[in-house]
Design a protein around this motif. Structure first.
Motif, PDB file in Angstrom:
ATOM      1  N   UNK A  66       0.943  -1.472   0.359  1.00 47.33           N
ATOM      2  CA  UNK A  66       0.362   0.280   0.293  1.00 47.33           C
ATOM      3  C   UNK A  66       0.984   0.964   0.158  1.00 47.33           C
ATOM      4  N   UNK A  67       0.805   2.060  -0.656  1.00 47.07           N
ATOM      5  CA  UNK A  67       0.938   3.123  -0.923  1.00 47.07           C
ATOM      6  C   UNK A  67       0.441   4.905  -1.215  1.00 47.07           C
ATOM      7  N   UNK A  68       0.915   6.081  -0.717  1.00 51.18           N
ATOM      8  CA  UNK A  68      -0.279   7.024  -0.343  1.00 51.18           C
ATOM      9  C   UNK A  68       0.696   7.436  -1.565  1.00 51.18           C
ATOM     10  N   UNK A  69      -0.176   9.314  -2.353  1.00 52.57           N
ATOM     11  CA  UNK A  69       0.237   9.763  -3.279  1.00 52.57           C
ATOM     12  C   UNK A  69      -0.207  10.922  -2.263  1.00 52.57           C
ATOM     13  N   UNK A  70       0.951  11.956  -1.678  1.00 51.71           N
ATOM     14  CA  UNK A  70       0.554  13.347  -1.460  1.00 51.71           C
ATOM     15  C   UNK A  70       0.787  14.709  -2.170  1.00 51.71           C
ATOM     16  N   UNK A  71      -0.156  14.681  -3.073  1.00 52.74           N
ATOM     17  CA  UNK A  71      -0.605  16.559  -3.383  1.00 52.74           C
ATOM     18  C   UNK A  71      -0.760  17.544  -2.383  1.00 52.74           C
ATOM     19  N   UNK A  72       0.623  18.417  -2.091  1.00 55.02           N
ATOM     20  CA  UNK A  72       0.562  19.032  -1.593  1.00 55.02           C
ATOM     21  C   UNK A  72       0.880  20.706  -2.400  1.00 55.02           C
ATOM     22  N   UNK A  73       0.656  22.088  -1.754  1.00 54.73           N
ATOM     23  CA  UNK A  73       0.360  23.505  -1.963  1.00 54.73           C
ATOM     24  C   UNK A  73       1.624  23.747  -1.173  1.00 54.73           C
ATOM     25  N   UNK A  74       2.647  24.142  -2.054  1.00 56.39           N
ATOM     26  CA  UNK A  74       4.290  24.905  -1.283  1.00 56.39           C
ATOM     27  C   UNK A  74       3.524  25.736  -0.123  1.00 56.39           C
ATOM     28  N   UNK A  75       2.416  26.800  -0.735  1.00 54.30           N
ATOM     29  CA  UNK A  75       2.715  27.799  -0.372  1.00 54.30           C
ATOM     30  C   UNK A  75       1.525  28.261   1.239  1.00 54.30           C
ATOM     31  N   UNK A  76       0.724  26.564   1.506  1.00 53.93           N
ATOM     32  CA  UNK A  76      -0.692  26.249   2.067  1.00 53.93           C
ATOM     33  C   UNK A  76      -0.396  26.115   2.861  1.00 53.93           C
ATOM     34  N   UNK A  77       0.953  25.312   2.946  1.00 57.81           N
ATOM     35  CA  UNK A  77       0.966  24.463   3.649  1.00 57.81           C
ATOM     36  C   UNK A  77       2.839  23.629   3.576  1.00 57.81           C
ATOM     37  N   UNK A  78       3.361  23.317   4.542  1.00 54.34           N
ATOM     38  CA  UNK A  78       4.666  23.460   4.912  1.00 54.34           C
ATOM     39  C   UNK A  78       5.577  21.571   5.117  1.00 54.34           C
ATOM     40  N   UNK A  79       6.171  21.295   3.517  1.00 51.83           N
ATOM     41  CA  UNK A  79       6.498  19.935   3.312  1.00 51.83           C
ATOM     42  C   UNK A  79       6.552  18.930   4.619  1.00 51.83           C
ATOM     43  N   UNK A  80       7.493  19.714   5.713  1.00 51.73           N
ATOM     44  CA  UNK A  80       8.299  19.315   6.106  1.00 51.73           C
ATOM     45  C   UNK A  80       7.212  18.889   7.135  1.00 51.73           C
ATOM     46  N   UNK A  81       6.592  19.661   8.172  1.00 51.44           N
ATOM     47  CA  UNK A  81       5.490  19.416   9.299  1.00 51.44           C
ATOM     48  C   UNK A  81       4.670  18.206   8.803  1.00 51.44           C
ATOM     49  N   UNK A  82       4.416  18.591   6.909  1.00 54.28           N
ATOM     50  CA  UNK A  82       2.951  18.084   7.191  1.00 54.28           C
ATOM     51  C   UNK A  82       3.825  16.592   7.145  1.00 54.28           C
ATOM     52  N   UNK A  83       4.964  16.123   6.924  1.00 56.00           N
ATOM     53  CA  UNK A  83       5.993  15.150   6.375  1.00 56.00           C
ATOM     54  C   UNK A  83       5.849  14.511   7.994  1.00 56.00           C
ATOM     55  N   UNK A  84       6.497  15.200   8.870  1.00 55.59           N
ATOM     56  CA  UNK A  84       6.548  14.492   9.839  1.00 55.59           C
ATOM     57  C   UNK A  84       4.972  13.973  10.516  1.00 55.59           C
ATOM     58  N   UNK A  85       3.708  14.503  10.192  1.00 58.26           N
ATOM     59  CA  UNK A  85       2.454  14.128  10.353  1.00 58.26           C
ATOM     60  C   UNK A  85       1.927  12.757   9.578  1.00 58.26           C
ATOM     61  N   UNK A  86       2.252  13.152   8.940  1.00 56.88           N
ATOM     62  CA  UNK A  86       2.101  11.301   7.924  1.00 56.88           C
ATOM     63  C   UNK A  86       2.880  10.350   7.803  1.00 56.88           C
ATOM     64  N   UNK A  87       4.928  10.971   9.217  1.00 57.72           N
ATOM     65  CA  UNK A  87       5.102   9.498   9.666  1.00 57.72           C
ATOM     66  C   UNK A  87       4.447   8.849  10.321  1.00 57.72           C
ATOM     67  N   UNK A  88       3.637   9.953  11.648  1.00 55.58           N
ATOM     68  CA  UNK A  88       3.304   9.490  12.727  1.00 55.58           C
ATOM     69  C   UNK A  88       1.803   8.624  12.429  1.00 55.58           C
ATOM     70  N   UNK A  89       1.696   8.685  11.461  1.00 52.67           N
ATOM     71  CA  UNK A  89       0.204   8.496  11.542  1.00 52.67           C
ATOM     72  C   UNK A  89       0.150   7.018  10.502  1.00 52.67           C
ATOM     73  N   UNK A  90       0.541   7.307   9.026  1.00 49.34           N
ATOM     74  CA  UNK A  90       0.956   5.651   8.491  1.00 49.34           C
ATOM     75  C   UNK A  90       1.465   4.950   9.303  1.00 49.34           C
ATOM     76  N   UNK A  91       1.058   3.551   8.692  1.00 49.74           N
ATOM     77  CA  UNK A  91       0.599   2.670   8.686  1.00 49.74           C
ATOM     78  C   UNK A  91       2.585   1.054   8.802  1.00 49.74           C
ATOM     79  N   UNK A  92       2.525   1.245   9.442  1.00 55.24           N
ATOM     80  CA  UNK A  92       3.410   0.889   9.264  1.00 55.24           C
ATOM     81  C   UNK A  92       4.534  -0.277   8.446  1.00 55.24           C
ATOM     82  N   UNK A  93       3.686  -0.950   7.805  1.00 56.86           N
ATOM     83  CA  UNK A  93       2.904  -1.965   6.737  1.00 56.86           C
ATOM     84  C   UNK A  93       3.441  -1.124   5.017  1.00 56.86           C
ATOM     85  N   UNK A  94       3.282   0.345   5.365  1.00 56.52           N
ATOM     86  CA  UNK A  94       2.753   0.917   4.078  1.00 56.52           C
ATOM     87  C   UNK A  94       3.785   1.457   3.731  1.00 56.52           C
ATOM     88  N   UNK A  95       4.238   1.659   2.410  1.00 51.73           N
ATOM     89  CA  UNK A  95       5.210   1.980   1.562  1.00 51.73           C
ATOM     90  C   UNK A  95       5.587   3.034   1.916  1.00 51.73           C
TER      91      UNK A  95
END
Length: 325
Positions: free
Chosen positions: A1-30
């Protein structure tokens, strides 16, 4: 399983979003694949690239325009959409009960929430020169007060104070809002002729700051809700304000959710209707907004509904943050 992430860099910081994704995404996902929107594109190219990457879930972090484009593109696939609200209005997120104040909660809903099928609206507008354009919408379209307010909103002020910038714009345009003669037909019914200053067509009924303007709208009932706002003078605007105020009382919202209230009645200043398709022709061109973006002027419009066209991730029913409409 793999998620695709589309983000608007004007609206949200990628690093902040990446931290939240890493915390919530299941370990078995790519590892997720990332796609940044461009300044001259609301996100259509990024969404298409994400879907071509063979993903199982699409997270979209941006404003209402980016979410609308993603919703339109993803309907032809089996990939569910997860909204990470990062705009000013965050209209679809609000109507689905997604936490618009917490990035952590929104990302958790993306991976752990339940899936829900919702409708998607289709709008075709005819410009004064006769050209026609089509637009998908998830929340609401219309002309009049809403479109003029959006068009006149100070972008710099919006960056500083958020949705309060819309209040400032509304105060500046409401006194000079012109009326227009319009012919409206809902489904195969008779043509209604009226003089209005605002027409709203909604897939769901909640707008900025959680204000309900289309109280009977349900996002998965296969119907559009239509409001014709036609106040006469200050007294008429007071009637409109009274309708809106009553529909936003906590007790009213609770009774409506439990099915204890009848459909909203039509009055002199505010008319309501429901249809799978509605047509309108205006005597004079007016600016039209689609989910918070002004898309041009129109002398005619047609709105329809695609039932259960979109699969979205939402909080589990009963979870903190409200029950999705």
């Amino acid at each position: 399983m793999r998620a695709g992430i589309v983000y608007n860099p004007v609206k949200i910081d990628r690093q902040e979003l990446a931290v939240a994704v890493e915390s919530a995404q299941p370990l078995e996902w790519s590892e997720p694949v990332w796609f940044e929107t461009a300044a001259d594109d609301a996100g259509r190219a990024a969404v298409r690239s994400a879907l071509e990457a063979d993903i199982d879930l699409l997270l979209v972090a941006g404003g209402d325009g980016t979410v609308r484009v993603a919703a339109d593109e993803i309907t032809s696939t089996a990939v569910p959409l997860a909204i990470i609200p990062a705009g000013t209005g965050n209209l679809l997120a609000r109507n689905l009960g997604i936490d618009v104040a917490s990035l952590k909660n929104a990302v958790r809903t993306a991976f752990e929430g339940e899936e829900r099928e919702i409708d998607l609206g289709e709008l075709e507008i005819e410009a004064p020169d006769g050209t026609r354009t089509k637009h998908a919408f998830a929340v609401m379209v219309g002309f009049g007060l809403d479109a003029e307010m959006i068009d006149k909103t100070d972008e710099q002020l919006k960056k500083k104070v958020g949705w309060l910038a819309y209040v400032d714009a509304a105060g500046r345009v409401i006194s000079g809002l012109d009326k227009v003669r319009v012919q409206v037909r809902m489904d195969a019914g008779r043509t209604l002729r009226s003089t209005v200053n605002t027409m709203l067509v909604g897939n769901c009924g909640t707008v900025t700051n959680g204000i309900v303007v289309l109280p009977d709208a349900v996002i998965d009932d296969g119907m559009l809700d239509i409001a014709l706002i036609r106040p006469r003078g200050a007294r008429g605007w007071l009637q409109v304000a009274g309708y809106v105020a009553r529909n936003n009382l906590l007790v009213t919202k609770l009774l409506r959710r439990r099915g204890h209230l009848k459909r909203q009645r039509t009055g002199a200043a505010l008319g309501y209707g429901q249809a799978k398709e509605t047509h309108a022709r205006l005597d004079e061109p007016r600016a039209v907004q689609v989910d918070g973006d002004v898309v041009g002027e129109a002398v005619a419009l047609r709105a329809g509904i695609r039932q259960d066209a979109l699969r979205v991730r939402v909080p589990h029913r009963g979870a903190q943050g409200g029950v999705p409409v």
